[in-house]
Structure formats: C-alpha cells, structure tokens
Design an enzyme around this catalytic site. Structure first.
Site, mmCIF file in Angstrom:
data_model
loop_
_atom_site.group_PDB
_atom_site.id
_atom_site.type_symbol
_atom_site.label_atom_id
_atom_site.label_comp_id
_atom_site.label_asym_id
_atom_site.label_seq_id
_atom_site.Cartn_x
_atom_site.Cartn_y
_atom_site.Cartn_z
ATOM 1 N N ASP A 135 -17.326 -16.150 26.109
ATOM 2 C CA ASP A 135 -17.532 -17.146 25.071
ATOM 3 C C ASP A 135 -17.816 -16.394 23.772
ATOM 4 O OD1 ASP A 135 -18.242 -19.655 23.824
ATOM 5 O OD2 ASP A 135 -20.334 -19.089 24.112
ATOM 6 N N ASP A 137 -19.549 -17.987 20.354
ATOM 7 C CA ASP A 137 -20.774 -18.373 19.653
ATOM 8 C C ASP A 137 -21.987 -18.245 20.563
ATOM 9 O OD1 ASP A 137 -19.861 -20.314 16.961
ATOM 10 O OD2 ASP A 137 -18.379 -19.692 18.434
ATOM 11 N N SER A 223 -13.160 -19.427 23.402
ATOM 12 C CA SER A 223 -14.245 -20.045 22.641
ATOM 13 C C SER A 223 -13.961 -21.496 22.286
ATOM 14 C CB SER A 223 -14.471 -19.250 21.345
ATOM 15 O OG SER A 223 -15.386 -19.918 20.495
ATOM 16 N N LYS A 268 -10.981 -23.153 29.276
ATOM 17 C CA LYS A 268 -11.534 -21.801 29.449
ATOM 18 C C LYS A 268 -11.275 -21.288 30.864
ATOM 19 C CE LYS A 268 -15.281 -21.803 26.033
ATOM 20 N NZ LYS A 268 -16.695 -21.442 25.792
ATOM 21 N N ASP A 291 -23.051 -18.860 27.384
ATOM 22 C CA ASP A 291 -24.423 -19.350 27.234
ATOM 23 C C ASP A 291 -24.555 -20.863 27.327
ATOM 24 O OD1 ASP A 291 -25.175 -20.436 24.059
ATOM 25 O OD2 ASP A 291 -23.186 -19.655 24.509
#
Length: 341
Positions: A135, A137, A223, A268, A291
C-alpha cells in the site's frame, strides 16, 4: 547428517549479535537446536516460525521468551537465523508447536516488551525470487495524500473524517473515495505537486527496496491513493510497478472526479495475483504490506500479510503486525526467511 547440539543461554546479558559471534564455531559444525527439554535424541519437526525483532535486542529478552515458550508446551526450538539489518537485530526460532497455540501469549509479550514478533506457520524463502506488494499512504509514506491535498485546499476536516472511517472499514471504499475526491473540485494542480514534492517517506523504505532488489525479489505499489504520487515513488525509488487511482485534471484544475477502475481491496488482491503470474512467482512467495482495511483482501491472498502501524482491525487479521519498527522491520522479517547466517 549434522550433529544436533543444545544451545545454552548466557547467564549474563549480551547483545544478540555478541551472542551470535560467540556461537559461530557451533553453527559451523552442528545443527543448532535450542532445546527447552534435555532430550537431544528427539527428532525435530518444525510446526511454526517465530521471529523476534528490535533495536537493542539482547539475551535477557530471549530468556524471558524461553520461559513463555515452556509455559506453552514448546519443547524444542531450532535457532534458524540470527542477524542485524540497519540497526535492527532479529532472531528466528523454528518451533515444534503450532502458532495457533501460542498466538495470544506471544502478542501480549511483544506488547509488554516493546518489540515486534512474527509467529507464522511458514515464512517465504528469501533465497528464492518473490514479490512484495505495498500500500502507499501511511505505509510507504507517513501521510494520507488526499487528506493533505484537502488541507491545503481548505476542506481538510471534511475529507479526513471520511478517510479515517474508510480505513477502519466502516464505509464502502469506492463511494468514500468519490465523496472525498468530489470535495477537491476546483483545486489547482499545483496543490498536488506541492504534496508530491514533500512526501515524508516511511523509515526503512529505501533499505527495503534495495534489500529486495539484491535478493532478486519484485516490489510494487497497489494504492487506493493516486497515480500522481505512486508513479513519483516508483520512479524515484525503483519499484517494478505501481497501480493507483487517476485524478481527472482539466486545464490544470481537479474536476472532482476519478477516471478508470478504482483500486479498491479486490483490485489490490487481483493485482497481487496478476503480478505473481507475470513474474512467474508462486503465491507461496508473495507478501502484502499495508495499514488499512482496504489492504486486508490482498493480505489474505498473499502468503504473508504484514500490517504496519495499522488500524486495529488490520492488526487483528494480518499474519504479522509491526507496531514498533517501520519498513526496516519488514526487511528483517523477510531476511529471516533466508537459510544463510
């Protein structure tokens, strides 16, 4: 066949690397078995892998960990790998007990001792080619790009509240993204460039990519953020591929729309599988790092899911949660999967 020896922990406190130096001669001539019982004739059958990582790791912590393992009926642990990368020490023990039996106590131990511990059934083989999909951010960079764009454009509070709820898994990602991007309508493209020029990197990012490249692994970005930033990171740091959402910009101004397919949780996970196929990498050699709730599906699809400073729901469901270390911890964990000391 190698001779099996029982390793004795030192009675005085030593750094892990000093202990490693003292053990070199034993490693060279034997199969280093850290026996919790004293029956060295019992065949060793590994059922789980335990990796402890910390800055300033010492044998005192290992003594306490041993006591915990004994209490959980672990009778044998093979010292498989021990090392130091970028100031982070790590030790890997192969255990003859399933990770399911130890999970809760190990999680509590890591929290109490301020270290990061991975406990999994199996680790990817770092000596063979693999794939890491990350990922962006709050994983590769220490910010949420859309929140920073919104802040500079004067709609920060409206957007950040939606972002937080989406990362906790409380909102449909596609709709939350469209809602947030809609509030950016009219923002000048210069705001995006300003954010891209000042992205704070997650510590360990450069070292992780370099370490993966040396080991002949592929590393890519998937992302729910934007291509403007993902492509900058790809070009600047040597990622093999980058996938993100495209902000529509007309006459140097954001329209408040995204174009093309939205990179959500399912996309993803699909990207992970497509990249593994493209690079001829078995799924057993795939790793996903993130996250937020949007990363859970790709983590589940991978052989090893690593949560980094993650939301509670992600920490609970990921294979491994890093709460003290950054991407340097991810590199140590993957390096521990090497058979070489």
């Amino acid at each position: 066949m190698e001779t099996t020896i029982a390793l004795q922990l030192p009675t005085n406190s030593l750094s892990i690397m000093q202990w490693h130096s003292d053990l070199q001669s034993e490693f060279e001539k034997s199969d280093a078995l850290f026996l919790i019982n004293e029956e060295s004739t019992i065949p060793f059958l590994p059922k789980s892998e335990l990796v402890v990582m910390a800055k300033g790791l010492n044998t005192d912590l290992l003594v306490e960990l041993t006591s915990l393992l004994v209490e959980n009926d672990v009778t044998q642990a093979k010292l498989t790998h021990l090392g130091c990368i970028e100031g982070v020490e790590f030790i890997r023990l192969s255990l003859n007990t399933s990770e399911v039996m130890l999970k809760n106590d190990i999680k509590l131990f890591a929290s109490e001792k301020g270290c990061d511990i991975a406990l999994v059934a199996k680790l990817p083989d770092f000596d063979k080619p693999g794939l890491v999909l990350l990922d962006m951010d709050s994983t590769l960079i220490q910010m949420e790009c859309i929140d920073e764009i919104a802040r500079l454009y004067g709609v920060g509070e409206q957007v950040s509240a939606v972002t937080a709820a989406a990362m906790r898994g409380e909102l449909d990602f596609n709709e939350s993204l469209r809602t947030r991007v809609g509030k950016l309508a009219g923002a000048p493209e210069s705001v995006i460039k300003q954010v891209a020029d000042n992205m704070p990197l997650m510590p360990g990012l450069v070292e992780l990519v370099k370490g993966l490249k040396v080991a002949n692994w592929k590393v890519a970005i998937a992302s729910g953020g934007f291509t403007y930033f993902a492509n900058r990171l790809k070009d600047d740091h040597g990622f093999d591929a980058a996938y993100a959402n495209t902000l529509e910009i007309i006459d140097n101004t954001l329209t408040g729309q995204v174009t093309g397919e939205i990179v959500n949780a399912d996309v993803k996970a699909r990207t992970l599988k497509e990249l593994a196929t493209r690079y001829n990498i078995p799924m057993s050699q795939t790793v996903a790092i993130g996250d937020g709730a949007n990363d859970l599906v790709m983590m589940a699809a991978s052989s090893l899911g690593i949560a980094i400073h993650a939301k509670p729901i992600v920490q609970e469901k990921a294979s491994v949660a890093l709460n003290n270390l950054d991407l340097d911890g991810a590199l140590c964990l993957l390096k521990s999967g090497s058979v070489s000391n």
